[in-house]
Design a protein around this motif. Structure first.
Motif, PDB file in Angstrom:
ATOM      1  N   GLU A   1      46.582  45.447  29.929  1.00 35.17           N
ATOM      2  CA  GLU A   1      45.608  46.498  30.014  1.00 35.17           C
ATOM      3  C   GLU A   1      44.272  46.067  30.340  1.00 35.17           C
ATOM      4  O   GLU A   1      43.481  46.938  30.604  1.00 35.17           O
ATOM      5  CB  GLU A   1      45.602  47.291  28.642  1.00 35.17           C
ATOM      6  CG  GLU A   1      45.092  46.214  27.369  1.00 35.17           C
ATOM      7  CD  GLU A   1      46.544  45.642  26.651  1.00 35.17           C
ATOM      8  OE1 GLU A   1      46.337  45.202  25.635  1.00 35.17           O
ATOM      9  OE2 GLU A   1      47.758  45.360  27.201  1.00 35.17           O
ATOM     10  N   THR A   2      43.893  44.490  30.154  1.00 35.31           N
ATOM     11  CA  THR A   2      42.729  44.250  30.658  1.00 35.31           C
ATOM     12  C   THR A   2      42.586  44.667  32.345  1.00 35.31           C
ATOM     13  O   THR A   2      41.555  45.265  32.275  1.00 35.31           O
ATOM     14  CB  THR A   2      42.640  42.641  30.565  1.00 35.31           C
ATOM     15  OG1 THR A   2      42.952  42.236  29.414  1.00 35.31           O
ATOM     16  CG2 THR A   2      41.260  41.937  30.967  1.00 35.31           C
ATOM     17  N   PHE A   3      43.602  44.266  33.035  1.00 40.69           N
ATOM     18  CA  PHE A   3      43.268  44.436  34.619  1.00 40.69           C
ATOM     19  C   PHE A   3      43.465  45.997  34.753  1.00 40.69           C
ATOM     20  O   PHE A   3      42.878  46.585  35.686  1.00 40.69           O
ATOM     21  CB  PHE A   3      44.391  43.606  35.329  1.00 40.69           C
ATOM     22  CG  PHE A   3      44.119  42.327  35.179  1.00 40.69           C
ATOM     23  CD1 PHE A   3      43.012  41.568  35.804  1.00 40.69           C
ATOM     24  CD2 PHE A   3      44.730  41.490  34.269  1.00 40.69           C
ATOM     25  CE1 PHE A   3      42.393  40.212  35.634  1.00 40.69           C
ATOM     26  CE2 PHE A   3      44.449  39.987  34.032  1.00 40.69           C
ATOM     27  CZ  PHE A   3      43.412  39.600  34.845  1.00 40.69           C
ATOM     28  N   THR A   4      44.408  46.913  34.006  1.00 40.45           N
ATOM     29  CA  THR A   4      44.387  48.048  34.110  1.00 40.45           C
ATOM     30  C   THR A   4      43.189  48.955  33.981  1.00 40.45           C
ATOM     31  O   THR A   4      42.679  49.701  34.520  1.00 40.45           O
ATOM     32  CB  THR A   4      45.598  48.803  33.413  1.00 40.45           C
ATOM     33  OG1 THR A   4      46.898  48.135  33.604  1.00 40.45           O
ATOM     34  CG2 THR A   4      45.734  50.189  33.573  1.00 40.45           C
TER      35      THR A   4
ATOM     36  N   ALA B   1      39.733  39.225  40.592  1.00 44.11           N
ATOM     37  CA  ALA B   1      39.446  37.801  40.987  1.00 44.11           C
ATOM     38  C   ALA B   1      38.332  37.119  40.292  1.00 44.11           C
ATOM     39  O   ALA B   1      38.068  36.124  39.571  1.00 44.11           O
ATOM     40  CB  ALA B   1      39.230  37.512  42.533  1.00 44.11           C
ATOM     41  N   ASN B   2      37.395  38.300  39.865  1.00 44.07           N
ATOM     42  CA  ASN B   2      36.021  37.918  39.192  1.00 44.07           C
ATOM     43  C   ASN B   2      36.550  37.621  37.726  1.00 44.07           C
ATOM     44  O   ASN B   2      35.871  36.812  37.134  1.00 44.07           O
ATOM     45  CB  ASN B   2      35.048  39.120  39.279  1.00 44.07           C
ATOM     46  CG  ASN B   2      34.184  38.749  40.601  1.00 44.07           C
ATOM     47  OD1 ASN B   2      33.782  37.512  40.915  1.00 44.07           O
ATOM     48  ND2 ASN B   2      33.911  39.906  41.075  1.00 44.07           N
ATOM     49  N   VAL B   3      37.374  38.544  37.247  1.00 41.63           N
ATOM     50  CA  VAL B   3      37.740  38.369  35.820  1.00 41.63           C
ATOM     51  C   VAL B   3      38.572  37.041  35.592  1.00 41.63           C
ATOM     52  O   VAL B   3      38.304  36.057  34.870  1.00 41.63           O
ATOM     53  CB  VAL B   3      38.744  39.396  35.386  1.00 41.63           C
ATOM     54  CG1 VAL B   3      39.468  39.031  34.108  1.00 41.63           C
ATOM     55  CG2 VAL B   3      38.030  40.748  35.178  1.00 41.63           C
ATOM     56  N   LEU B   4      39.211  36.680  36.544  1.00 44.40           N
ATOM     57  CA  LEU B   4      40.118  35.293  36.577  1.00 44.40           C
ATOM     58  C   LEU B   4      38.976  34.259  36.844  1.00 44.40           C
ATOM     59  O   LEU B   4      39.227  33.118  36.016  1.00 44.40           O
ATOM     60  CB  LEU B   4      41.192  35.367  37.520  1.00 44.40           C
ATOM     61  CG  LEU B   4      42.261  36.212  37.307  1.00 44.40           C
ATOM     62  CD1 LEU B   4      43.167  36.255  38.316  1.00 44.40           C
ATOM     63  CD2 LEU B   4      43.246  35.712  36.041  1.00 44.40           C
TER      64      LEU B   4
ATOM     65  N   GLY C   1      33.466  47.647  36.087  1.00 47.25           N
ATOM     66  CA  GLY C   1      34.459  46.400  35.926  1.00 47.25           C
ATOM     67  C   GLY C   1      34.022  45.623  34.532  1.00 47.25           C
ATOM     68  O   GLY C   1      34.943  45.416  33.666  1.00 47.25           O
ATOM     69  N   GLN C   2      32.694  45.501  34.503  1.00 50.33           N
ATOM     70  CA  GLN C   2      32.364  44.581  33.598  1.00 50.33           C
ATOM     71  C   GLN C   2      32.173  45.152  32.273  1.00 50.33           C
ATOM     72  O   GLN C   2      32.635  44.751  31.016  1.00 50.33           O
ATOM     73  CB  GLN C   2      30.784  44.426  33.760  1.00 50.33           C
ATOM     74  CG  GLN C   2      30.078  43.779  32.767  1.00 50.33           C
ATOM     75  CD  GLN C   2      28.408  43.600  32.964  1.00 50.33           C
ATOM     76  OE1 GLN C   2      28.167  43.059  33.754  1.00 50.33           O
ATOM     77  NE2 GLN C   2      27.795  44.592  32.419  1.00 50.33           N
ATOM     78  N   ASN C   3      32.066  46.325  32.217  1.00 50.99           N
ATOM     79  CA  ASN C   3      32.082  47.371  31.109  1.00 50.99           C
ATOM     80  C   ASN C   3      33.385  47.509  30.281  1.00 50.99           C
ATOM     81  O   ASN C   3      33.610  47.465  29.284  1.00 50.99           O
ATOM     82  CB  ASN C   3      31.115  48.718  31.323  1.00 50.99           C
ATOM     83  CG  ASN C   3      29.912  48.616  31.572  1.00 50.99           C
ATOM     84  OD1 ASN C   3      29.261  47.524  31.004  1.00 50.99           O
ATOM     85  ND2 ASN C   3      29.273  49.513  32.201  1.00 50.99           N
TER      86      ASN C   3
ATOM     87  N   SER D   1      27.510  35.356  28.220  1.00 50.97           N
ATOM     88  CA  SER D   1      28.195  34.844  29.452  1.00 50.97           C
ATOM     89  C   SER D   1      28.824  35.931  30.336  1.00 50.97           C
ATOM     90  O   SER D   1      28.599  35.601  31.773  1.00 50.97           O
ATOM     91  CB  SER D   1      29.497  34.015  28.850  1.00 50.97           C
ATOM     92  OG  SER D   1      30.304  33.533  29.906  1.00 50.97           O
ATOM     93  N   ILE D   2      29.401  36.873  30.016  1.00 51.35           N
ATOM     94  CA  ILE D   2      29.777  37.844  30.759  1.00 51.35           C
ATOM     95  C   ILE D   2      28.745  38.566  31.552  1.00 51.35           C
ATOM     96  O   ILE D   2      28.661  38.858  32.886  1.00 51.35           O
ATOM     97  CB  ILE D   2      30.701  39.024  29.908  1.00 51.35           C
ATOM     98  CG1 ILE D   2      31.978  38.361  29.472  1.00 51.35           C
ATOM     99  CG2 ILE D   2      30.944  40.168  31.020  1.00 51.35           C
ATOM    100  CD1 ILE D   2      32.716  39.312  28.394  1.00 51.35           C
TER     101      ILE D   2
END
Length: 162
Positions: A26-29, A59-62, A107-109, A139-140
């Motif tokens: 669900e993180t990526f969804t 890619a940014n999340v990873l 995406g950040q939110n 950090s984020i």
């Protein structure tokens, strides 16, 4: 900006939280859904752009997660590598203005909402939770702002070349 390291306990919580975040589809969804909704008409008329945005956001999340696992609480350098800057180049060439790059904030939110839920699972101690949320927000948000600054600089360079 000074970048103080987190307490050892907060560093442990950050690392455990990132592991959980990455285990959850669900993180990526959530990121995909938020970015596609924010991009709206941009991606409706260009499926290739939609796929490129999804790939870049993942890619940014990873990238952030890997850096955070390696050194929990340390400043994560911006992701301005070839893949990230390549999407900026493609967006300019497709006529997308600089505001189109701001879909990354959506995406950040989305990541932040999933992260907060994860943080509340990690500890019920108010002091630990306060530090964890403070360190992870710094950090984020810093990572995304600095990455967007790099992308926007690339957009400006591409516009000048065109």
């Amino acid at each position: 900006m000074a970048w103080d390291p987190p307490s050892p306990r907060c560093a442990e919580l950050l690392a455990e939280g990132v592991r959980r975040l990455l285990e959850r589809p669900e993180t990526f969804t959530a990121v995909d859904d938020a970015v596609m909704a924010a991009a709206g008409p941009l991606v409706e008329r260009d499926p290739g752009l939609a796929e490129a945005l999804r790939a870049t956001d993942r890619a940014n999340v990873l990238y952030w997660a890997t850096a955070t696992l390696r050194e929990p609480g340390a400043r994560v350098p911006p992701n301005v590598g070839p893949e990230t800057l390549g999407i900026a180049r493609d967006m300019v060439r497709r006529g997308v203005d600089r505001a189109g790059v701001d879909v990354y904030r959506a995406g950040q939110n989305a990541v932040w909402r999933v992260w907060m839920a994860t943080a509340f699972e990690l500890t019920a101690d108010p002091a630990e939770l306060r530090e964890l949320l403070d360190v992870s927000a710094r950090s984020i948000f810093t990572f995304v702002e600095e990455t967007l600054a790099g992308i926007n600089a690339q957009v400006d360079r591409e516009r000048e070349q065109l």
